[in-house]
Design a protein around this motif. Structure first.
Motif, PDB file in Angstrom:
ATOM      1  N   SER A 187      -5.828  15.556   0.873  1.00 58.21           N
ATOM      2  CA  SER A 187      -5.112  14.490   1.566  1.00 58.21           C
ATOM      3  C   SER A 187      -4.972  13.264   0.671  1.00 58.21           C
ATOM      4  N   ILE A 188      -4.069  12.391   1.057  1.00 55.49           N
ATOM      5  CA  ILE A 188      -3.869  11.143   0.325  1.00 55.49           C
ATOM      6  C   ILE A 188      -5.151  10.318   0.339  1.00 55.49           C
ATOM      7  N   LYS A 189      -5.828  10.267   1.473  1.00 55.46           N
ATOM      8  CA  LYS A 189      -7.086   9.520   1.564  1.00 55.46           C
ATOM      9  C   LYS A 189      -8.099  10.057   0.562  1.00 55.46           C
ATOM     10  N   ASN A 190      -8.214  11.369   0.487  1.00 58.18           N
ATOM     11  CA  ASN A 190      -9.152  11.987  -0.448  1.00 58.18           C
ATOM     12  C   ASN A 190      -8.772  11.674  -1.897  1.00 58.18           C
ATOM     13  N   ILE A 191      -7.491  11.640  -2.189  1.00 56.23           N
ATOM     14  CA  ILE A 191      -7.045  11.308  -3.545  1.00 56.23           C
ATOM     15  C   ILE A 191      -7.498   9.906  -3.915  1.00 56.23           C
ATOM     16  N   TYR A 192      -7.205   8.918  -3.052  1.00 54.59           N
ATOM     17  CA  TYR A 192      -7.606   7.545  -3.351  1.00 54.59           C
ATOM     18  C   TYR A 192      -9.124   7.394  -3.438  1.00 54.59           C
ATOM     19  N   ASP A 193      -9.856   8.018  -2.518  1.00 54.02           N
ATOM     20  CA  ASP A 193     -11.321   7.944  -2.563  1.00 54.02           C
ATOM     21  C   ASP A 193     -11.856   8.526  -3.869  1.00 54.02           C
ATOM     22  N   THR A 194     -11.332   9.676  -4.262  1.00 46.50           N
ATOM     23  CA  THR A 194     -11.792  10.335  -5.478  1.00 46.50           C
ATOM     24  C   THR A 194     -11.442   9.528  -6.724  1.00 46.50           C
ATOM     25  N   VAL A 195     -10.240   8.983  -6.760  1.00 46.82           N
ATOM     26  CA  VAL A 195      -9.833   8.157  -7.901  1.00 46.82           C
ATOM     27  C   VAL A 195     -10.787   6.980  -8.075  1.00 46.82           C
ATOM     28  N   VAL A 196     -11.094   6.300  -6.979  1.00 46.81           N
ATOM     29  CA  VAL A 196     -11.978   5.138  -7.039  1.00 46.81           C
ATOM     30  C   VAL A 196     -13.401   5.538  -7.437  1.00 46.81           C
ATOM     31  N   ASP A 197     -13.836   6.700  -7.021  1.00 48.49           N
ATOM     32  CA  ASP A 197     -15.181   7.163  -7.370  1.00 48.49           C
ATOM     33  C   ASP A 197     -15.272   7.667  -8.814  1.00 48.49           C
ATOM     34  N   GLU A 198     -14.218   8.302  -9.315  1.00 45.42           N
ATOM     35  CA  GLU A 198     -14.286   8.980 -10.610  1.00 45.42           C
ATOM     36  C   GLU A 198     -13.796   8.171 -11.805  1.00 45.42           C
ATOM     37  N   LEU A 199     -12.807   7.301 -11.634  1.00 41.94           N
ATOM     38  CA  LEU A 199     -12.285   6.555 -12.779  1.00 41.94           C
ATOM     39  C   LEU A 199     -13.337   5.710 -13.506  1.00 41.94           C
ATOM     40  N   PRO A 200     -14.244   5.055 -12.798  1.00 44.45           N
ATOM     41  CA  PRO A 200     -15.237   4.257 -13.525  1.00 44.45           C
ATOM     42  C   PRO A 200     -16.125   5.087 -14.467  1.00 44.45           C
ATOM     43  N   LYS A 201     -16.205   6.386 -14.256  1.00 46.36           N
ATOM     44  CA  LYS A 201     -17.036   7.251 -15.096  1.00 46.36           C
ATOM     45  C   LYS A 201     -16.413   7.514 -16.470  1.00 46.36           C
ATOM     46  N   ASN A 202     -15.105   7.284 -16.595  1.00 41.23           N
ATOM     47  CA  ASN A 202     -14.424   7.534 -17.859  1.00 41.23           C
ATOM     48  C   ASN A 202     -13.309   6.500 -18.047  1.00 41.23           C
ATOM     49  N   PRO A 203     -13.544   5.482 -18.862  1.00 42.84           N
ATOM     50  CA  PRO A 203     -12.559   4.422 -19.038  1.00 42.84           C
ATOM     51  C   PRO A 203     -11.253   4.868 -19.713  1.00 42.84           C
ATOM     52  N   ASP A 204     -11.216   6.083 -20.253  1.00 42.18           N
ATOM     53  CA  ASP A 204      -9.988   6.587 -20.868  1.00 42.18           C
ATOM     54  C   ASP A 204      -9.028   7.199 -19.851  1.00 42.18           C
ATOM     55  N   ARG A 205      -9.487   7.421 -18.632  1.00 42.71           N
ATOM     56  CA  ARG A 205      -8.643   8.038 -17.607  1.00 42.71           C
ATOM     57  C   ARG A 205      -7.826   6.982 -16.880  1.00 42.71           C
ATOM     58  N   ARG A 206      -6.650   7.404 -16.389  1.00 39.55           N
ATOM     59  CA  ARG A 206      -5.733   6.513 -15.671  1.00 39.55           C
ATOM     60  C   ARG A 206      -5.225   7.198 -14.402  1.00 39.55           C
ATOM     61  N   PHE A 207      -4.812   6.369 -13.429  1.00 36.74           N
ATOM     62  CA  PHE A 207      -4.171   6.864 -12.213  1.00 36.74           C
ATOM     63  C   PHE A 207      -2.913   6.042 -12.005  1.00 36.74           C
ATOM     64  N   VAL A 208      -1.794   6.737 -11.816  1.00 39.32           N
ATOM     65  CA  VAL A 208      -0.510   6.081 -11.598  1.00 39.32           C
ATOM     66  C   VAL A 208       0.032   6.521 -10.250  1.00 39.32           C
ATOM     67  N   SER A 209       0.446   5.568  -9.436  1.00 34.94           N
ATOM     68  CA  SER A 209       1.011   5.863  -8.125  1.00 34.94           C
ATOM     69  C   SER A 209       2.402   5.249  -8.029  1.00 34.94           C
ATOM     70  N   VAL A 210       3.212   5.778  -7.116  1.00 34.79           N
ATOM     71  CA  VAL A 210       4.563   5.243  -6.951  1.00 34.79           C
ATOM     72  C   VAL A 210       4.849   4.754  -5.531  1.00 34.79           C
ATOM     73  N   GLU A 211       3.982   5.048  -4.579  1.00 35.45           N
ATOM     74  CA  GLU A 211       4.251   4.677  -3.190  1.00 35.45           C
ATOM     75  C   GLU A 211       3.213   3.689  -2.669  1.00 35.45           C
TER      76      GLU A 211
END
Length: 103
Positions: free
Chosen positions: A17-41
């Motif tokens: 789900s979209i909620k799971n995507i945002y939750d996971t992005v927020v939890d996982e991105l801080p673990k690797n500063p080289d990773r990025r998340f791009v959204s359009v909506e």
């Protein structure tokens, strides 16, 4: 937004789900500063941000990731246009709501 399923189902109705995507992005991105998340909506960000189940700490983490450049937005529209390339006049109705979110 919501053309193959209900908005509620797309937001929190299944594992991917979209909620799971945002939750996971927020939890996982801080673990690797080289990773990025791009959204359009911006619609989905607004839905996630205003969800009573989204914690203040997740919102703070999201803000830090955004300020640090690990999260970014393309188009900035409320919803993504489905007809490439979209003429400027068809984009304009979806842009004002999202611009008010970023102010």
């Amino acid at each position: 937004v919501g053309w193959t399923a209900t908005i509620q189902y797309m937001y929190d109705g299944e594992r991917q789900s979209i909620k799971n995507i945002y939750d996971t992005v927020v939890d996982e991105l801080p673990k690797n500063p080289d990773r990025r998340f791009v959204s359009v909506e911006m619609f989905w960000l607004h839905r996630w941000w205003t969800d009573p189940n989204t914690t203040a700490s997740r919102r703070e983490s999201f803000s830090s990731l955004l300020e640090g450049g690990q999260i970014s937005f393309l188009n900035g529209g409320w919803v993504m246009q489905v007809h490439p390339p979209s003429p400027l006049l068809s984009l304009s109705p979806s842009l004002p709501p999202s611009f008010s979110l970023s102010a």
